[in-house]
Design a protein around this motif. Structure first.
Motif, short mmCIF file in Angstrom:
data_model
loop_
_atom_site.label_atom_id
_atom_site.label_comp_id
_atom_site.label_asym_id
_atom_site.label_seq_id
_atom_site.Cartn_x
_atom_site.Cartn_y
_atom_site.Cartn_z
N ARG A 39 0.84 -1.21 0.00
CA ARG A 39 0.00 0.00 0.00
C ARG A 39 0.87 1.25 0.00
O ARG A 39 0.61 2.20 -0.75
N MET A 40 1.89 1.27 0.85
CA MET A 40 2.80 2.41 0.91
C MET A 40 3.55 2.59 -0.41
O MET A 40 3.65 3.70 -0.95
N ALA A 43 1.22 3.90 -3.11
CA ALA A 43 0.85 5.29 -2.83
C ALA A 43 1.98 6.24 -3.20
O ALA A 43 1.75 7.33 -3.73
N ASN A 44 3.22 5.81 -2.95
CA ASN A 44 4.37 6.67 -3.23
C ASN A 44 4.65 6.79 -4.73
O ASN A 44 5.44 7.65 -5.13
N ARG A 46 2.19 7.43 -6.84
CA ARG A 46 1.17 8.32 -7.37
C ARG A 46 1.71 9.73 -7.54
O ARG A 46 2.38 10.27 -6.66
N GLY A 48 -0.24 12.42 -7.97
CA GLY A 48 -1.12 13.35 -7.26
C GLY A 48 -1.40 14.62 -8.02
O GLY A 48 -1.52 15.70 -7.43
N TYR A 98 0.55 12.02 -1.92
CA TYR A 98 0.13 10.76 -1.32
C TYR A 98 1.28 10.07 -0.58
O TYR A 98 1.10 9.00 -0.01
N HIS A 99 2.43 10.66 -0.61
CA HIS A 99 3.63 10.01 -0.10
C HIS A 99 3.60 9.85 1.42
O HIS A 99 3.21 10.76 2.15
N TYR A 100 3.98 8.66 1.90
CA TYR A 100 4.20 8.45 3.33
C TYR A 100 5.19 7.32 3.51
O TYR A 100 5.52 6.60 2.55
#
Length: 212
Positions: A39-40, A43-44, A46, A48, A98-100
């Motif tokens: 998931r991470m 998301a990274n 994307r 955005g 979306y980065h985390y």
């Protein structure tokens, strides 16, 4: 029972087996941890950049389309209201990040668990090194055919990303090449087989596997 992986020479001939460290390649996968990593990772990736215009950003609509009363029609204040054609968008996407990140220990553990899953299925192979003569793709195809993984999704963990290694392999469908020390859980899970060079495997163990 010790975990082992087939060992091949540069010509793709099986010459023995190599031991895989139990503390790295013998872990039981935690499905939720692997899900969190995937998931991470996605998301990274994307960008955005999706963006829609609100009624205040759409061009036009400054004049009230018709009088408030005595027309027999519904009341409207702007032709750029969201309920009108070509009007603004309500709660539409705006550019965002979306980065985390996950803790480093969790990321390293997820990679170990993904590799452990491939090791238990017998899908980790080790080659002494790559030795291509002319850098042609057909050489890479021939090598993978001899090992028995051509046509499969293969993740290659090598010691160096030099042209003599990359050129014969980069254009083969379903093959991804990475530095051994840079392997991550997503790429491992997204592949059917992992092919390490002997030095690439040592790099991974030294860089990630030995860290607690």
């Amino acid at each position: 029972m010790a975990l082992k992986a087939p060992l091949f020479n540069a010509q793709g001939e099986r010459i023995g087996e190599i031991d895989l460290k139990e503390e790295i390649f013998g872990l039981s996968p935690n499905v939720h941890l692997l899900w969190e990593y995937v998931r991470m990772y996605l998301a990274n990736q994307r960008r955005g950049t999706a963006c829609t215009k609100t009624r205040g950003e759409v061009r036009g609509g400054g004049r009230k389309p018709w009088p408030q009363k005595h027309t027999g029609r519904a009341r409207h204040g702007s032709i750029r209201s969201p309920i009108w054609r070509k009007g603004g968008v309500v709660f539409g996407p705006k550019p965002r990040d979306y980065h985390y990140q996950m803790p480093k220990k969790a990321k390293r553990l997820a990679t170990k668990q993904a590799l452990s899953d491939r090791a238990k299925e017998g899908r980790i192979f080790v080659i002494e090194d790559f030795s291509f003569s002319n850098g042609k793709t057909k050489e890479g195809v021939k090598l993978l055919e001899k090992i028995g993984i051509y046509g499969k999704k293969v993740l290659i963990g090598t010691h160096k990303m030099s042209d003599d290694v990359v050129l014969p392999l980069r254009n083969i469908e379903k093959v991804k090449i990475m530095m051994g020390k840079d392997l991550n859980a997503y790429e491992v899970l997204n592949s059917e087989y992992v092919l390490f060079t002997k030095k690439g495997l040592e790099d991974y163990i030294e860089f990630q596997g030995s860290k607690k």
